[in-house]
Each structure stands twice: as structure tokens, then as C-alpha cells.
Design an enzyme around this catalytic site. Structure first.
Site, short mmCIF file in Angstrom:
data_model
loop_
_atom_site.label_atom_id
_atom_site.label_comp_id
_atom_site.label_asym_id
_atom_site.label_seq_id
_atom_site.Cartn_x
_atom_site.Cartn_y
_atom_site.Cartn_z
CG ASP A 248 40.41 40.42 44.77
OD1 ASP A 248 39.80 40.78 43.74
OD2 ASP A 248 41.64 40.55 44.90
CG HIS A 249 35.66 41.71 41.29
ND1 HIS A 249 36.16 42.88 41.79
CD2 HIS A 249 35.92 41.73 39.96
CE1 HIS A 249 36.68 43.60 40.81
NE2 HIS A 249 36.56 42.92 39.70
CG HIS B 264 42.00 43.27 41.74
ND1 HIS B 264 41.10 42.69 42.60
CD2 HIS B 264 41.40 44.38 41.27
CE1 HIS B 264 40.00 43.43 42.64
NE2 HIS B 264 40.16 44.46 41.84
#
Length: 512
Positions: free
Chosen positions: A201-202, A264
Site C-alpha cells: 500500500d504505497h 489506504h
């Protein structure tokens, strides 16, 4: 006597990964050109990569090594934070870039990939260390995982008996609901041990997100305030000014709840709400994050309308420019009921947070691009200064993008004869305080995966728990009557019902 400073955790400054090969499936796609190769090149410039570092791009297109290198150079020049590559630096980096054409569905063809990797081990000294990166559509994940296992490329030992790691990085979305996430976990688990799997998950690679842990657990002044006794509520916002651009077909299958909230926003919630881990080791941190999701108060089906809001943008104006509505975007059905905005009210029912609402919202075509977390504190129990008391409650704001930093809002007396109080802000910004550009999220996450540090990656139990939290909302929205879409104009802050979600409890969204 003061204690000795805490040692820097594994995967920290100065630790180089072992020599190895990053095998990027879907190497002809946007993610590779816009994010992955620019991140790897930036790591090269900062001397974070081993000398024997190698990349093998894998995709269906019949590209050669030279054409792949040319396309990647264009991507680095256009999208990299380091600017256009210097010729000598690029040539040294590009010597380690290779391309392998492969139909992902052709399992026997993976033997040729295995042969190329073995040859690179001999030629470049990469020691049988392979990091697979799935930069492909999610439908290809099971196909690639099974084919890697069948070709013997998932086992963490090479044929000559020398140790070599085999790790796999899987992009979101990891499933589209609880059942599909469990099925994908099962498929991945049949080929790889959980210790080999890195679900990325960036957002967790962003500096301010990582700094949440430092802010809380390295500063004694904040942790005593981080609880139900002091915090009135928490807001987590991920706002985007853009629409779906060219991703209409994908977004039709996803929507805001799946695309943003499930990963996110719930990751951010966990970092805010988690208890201090025993150590900063990957499993201890991820244990505490998973405990947060297990403590989220279950949502009953008949409560969904009270705690969740969805919306879809229509025509409007963003940054002074007219933009189309969602149903007018390429790849979107004319009568689409896919949500481009989602807001959810959650409660973490544990000792620290019982009774404190967490409001999460994300949407497209909002007035600006901003991601932030706000802890709004309770008002003073007694208005000592009468009508001159603080008009706005104290707040701690963690800005994740675009201008990373931390701000603390409190009341101060105006320099006049009588008592007049005005909110003021103490503002810390990374760019101003440290004078360096903030690394891209993918730089940190790729480096951690190569080092074997899974702290910032999702574990299988976390993924399933996240889908479990949202399952009642998904079901209610799927089974309920069609929503009256579109219901908010592009360039506004979402549907009216999102404001009512907070207004019912005497609160309002923070003005961004």
C-alpha cells in the site's frame, strides 16, 4: 541516569539489500514507467542498491532489452523526482535492465524465465535472490503465482543448494470483498510462505505516514493525549481533484469504498489507533494494527444508512476549469451506480478509544488534492474566559500530501487590552525543516522489500479483517435500492449527506 538511545531498527539508514533481481510482471504498463523504475533509479543515485542489482521486466509485448531501456529512461526523465538522468549514471544503471517477453497464461513458458534468471545469477552475481513485483491487473495475480510455483521459482533455495530469497510484492486491490481476499490468500499461501509475501500500500511509504509512529512513540508529550479522555473525534481525509481519467473501466468495478477506504484509509486509522508495539519489528507492528481492526465495532445492516454515505460527481468546475460528470467519463456506463465518494463513521471499541468516532472520507473531483489526519481534542471543561474562550477546539493535523507536515492548533490571546482569543497554528513542514526533497513512497517500500523488512506491508490477517469491517456496507449498497446519482457537483466537497453524517452529532468536517 538517562537510558541509552534506542537502536535504529532493521531496514534503517545505511543497510544495503543483498544482490538480487527485481522481476516486474506488467513491465510495459504505467506503474512501472511512472513509479517503479523512477524509484529504483533514485535509490541508485543515493547509493542504496547493491552493485549487482538487476531488473527483469516481464510482459506480453515483444520488446528487446534496448527498447525496454529506452522506454524506462523516458519514464525516469518524465516522472522521476531526480530529473532527467545523467548519461553516465543512466548507462551504469541500464546495464542491469533486461526484458523477457512472456504470456502470463503460458505456464510452461516460465521455464525460459527461470533459465534467464539463472543465467543472470551467474553473469551478475545475484545469488538466486528474486523479488517478484506484480504490476498487473488483479485478474493475473493467481495465474502468475501458480505458474511461479509450478516453475520452481517460489522455493527459497536454488538448485545448487545456495540460499536465495524469493519474495513477491502484490499491488492493491487484494481481492474485491472478504470472500475473494480469502481465496487469493489461499492461492498465494499455497505457493509462498507468508514471510515471503509483501502486500503493498504505497500510502505507508509516505514520510508523514511513517512519522505517525515517531510522533506518537518517540515524543513523550503526545502519547498521554492520545486517548478517549482528550480526543473528541478523528477525521481521515483522502481527497482527489482529478476524476477517473483513463481508468473508467477499472473504477466501474472498484468504486471509492474498495479503491481507497478498504486499504489506504483503514491503514491510516490503524496507525493512529494502534497500541505501542513491543518492538518495531514487522510482526509486532502488524499485530497491533490488526488488533485495531478486530476492535472496530461491527456495523449492522440496518445501521449502514446511518454510518456510511456514498456519492457520485456530476459536471462541475475544478481549478476554474469545467469538467465532465462521472457518467460522461470514458469506460463508464451511462447509468452507473458506482460511488466516486465514500464517507464512513467507525468506532474502535477498546479501552483507549471507546466512544471516540473515526470519520473517514475519500472522493474524486473534490476542490483540491489533499490527504490529512486530524485529531480534534475536547473543549475545555469550563469556559474560564466566557465569550472570549477558544472558538475552535485544539487540533493536531498530520498532512500526508501534498505538503507533508504536522500542525498543532491552539488558542492564544490577541495583543489587545481585553481578553480576545484567536486560534493560531504551530506548523512543521518537511521541506522547510530539512531542506531536502521527500523520497517517493515506492522508494522506501521497494527498498524495504529487498531488505526483507515487512513492517510497512499488509499481512494476510489484516487484509481479511479490513474487508470484514466493510462487508456490511458492501452488502447493503449492493442489495439496496439504486442510489440517486449523481448527487454532488465536481469541485465541491461531496454530497450533503456527508455533512449530515457529522452534523447529527454536533460536529463538522474540517475545512481544507
Amino acid at each position: 541516569m538517562e537510558r541509552e538511545p534506542t537502536p535504529i531498527p532493521p531496514g534503517s539508514e545505511g543497510e544495503h539489500p543483498e544482490p538480487g533481481v527485481v522481476v516486474i510482471f506488467g513491465a510495459s504498463g504505467d506503474l512501472t514507467r511512472r513509479k517503479l523504475l523512477p524509484a529504483l533509479y533514485a535509490l541508485r543515485l543515493e547509493d542504496r542498491l547493491p552493485a549487482a542489482f538487476t531488473v527483469v521486466g516481464v510482459a506480453r509485448r515483444p520488446l528487446g532489452d534496448d527498447e525496454f531501456r529506452r522506454q524506462m529512461r523516458e519514464g525516469v526523465a518524465r516522472h522521476g523526482r531526480t530529473g532527467p538522468p545523467e548519461p553516465a549514471e543512466w548507462e551504469a544503471f541500464a546495464e542491469g535492465l533486461f526484458y523477457h517477453a512472456l504470456d502470463f497464461q503460458d505456464a510452461p513458458a516460465y521455464a525460459a524465465l527461470a533459465a534467464q534468471l539463472a543465467e543472470l545469477d551467474r553473469a551478475r552475481g545475484t545469488r538466486g535472490n528474486y523479488l517478484y513485483y506484480l504490476a498487473t491487473p488483479p485478474s493475473a495475480y493467481p495465474v502468475i503465482v501458480r505458474a511461479l510455483a509450478q516453475a520452481g521459482l517460489a522455493r527459497e533455495a536454488t538448485g545448487d543448494g545456495k540460499a536465495g530469497y524469493r519474495r513477491i510484492v502484490i499491488e492493491k486491490p487484494f481481492g474485491h470483498d472478504l470472500a475473494s481476499a480469502r481465496a487469493l490468500n489461499r492461492i498465494v499461501g499455497e505457493a509462498f510462505a507468508e514471510s515471503q509475501v509483501y502486500r503493498i500500500d504505497h500510502y505507508l511509504g509516505k514520510e508523514t505516514v511513517q512519522n505517525i509512529l515517531v510522533l506518537r512513540f518517540a515524543n513523550a508529550i503526545f502519547e498521554p493525549l492520545w486517548n478517549r479522555g482528550q480526543v473528541d473525534h478523528v477525521q481521515i481525509t483522502v481527497a482527489e481533484a482529478i476524476g477517473v481519467e483513463e481508468r473508467g473501466a477499472y473504477y466501474e468495478e472498484a468504486g471509492a469504498l474498495r479503491d481507497m477506504v478498504q486499504n489506504h484509509l483503514l491503514q491510516l486509522l490503524c496507525l493512529v489507533a494502534m497500541e505501542p508495539p513491543v518492538t518495531f519489528g514487522a510482526d509486532h507492528v502488524r499485530d497491533e494494527k490488526t488488533k485495531v481492526l478486530r476492535a472496530v465495532h461491527p456495523i449492522a445492516l440496518d445501521e449502514v444508512d446511518r454510518v456510511a454515505v456514498r456519492g457520485q460527481y456530476e459536471r462541475g468546475t475544478v481549478d476554474g476549469q469545467p469538467v465532465p460528470g462521472y457518467r460522461e467519463e470514458p469506460g463508464v456506463a451511462a447509468g452507473s451506480t458506482t460511488e466516486t465518494y465514500a464517507a464512513v463513521r467507525l468506532e474502535v471499541s477498546n479501552w483507549r478509544w471507546a466512544g471516540v468516532p473515526f470519520y473517514l472520507r475519500s472522493g474524486k473531483r473534490l476542490p483540491s488534492r489533499v490527504t490529512e489526519i486530524t485529531l480534534q481534542f475536547r473543549r475545555p471543561p469550563h469556559l474560564l474566559f466566557g465569550s472570549a474562550s477558544v472558538l475552535l477546539p485544539n487540533a493536531l493535523v498530520l498532512r500526508i500530501q501534498p505538503d507533508e507536515g504536522i500542525a498543532l492548533r491552539f488558542g492564544a490571546k490577541l495583543p489587545v487590552q481585553d481578553f480576545r482569543i484567536r486560534p493560531v497554528t504551530m506548523d512543521f513542514r518537511y521541506r522547510h525543516s530539512f531542506g531536502i526533497s521527500t523520497p517517493e513512497a515506492y522508494e522506501r517500500l521497494l527498498l524495504d522489500a529487498m531488505r526483507g523488512d515487512a513492517t510497512l506491508f499488509a499481512r494476510e490477517d489484516w487484509v481479511e479483517a479490513a474487508w470484514e469491517v466493510l462487508a456490511p456496507i458492501q452488502r447493503a449498497w449492493a442489495e439496496g435500492p439504486p442510489p440517486k446519482f449523481p448527487d454532488y457537483a465536481a469541485g465541491t466537497w461531496g454530497p450533503r449527506e456527508a455533512d449530515e453524517l457529522l452534523a447529527r452529532e454536533g460536529r463538522r468536517w474540517r475545512r481544507l
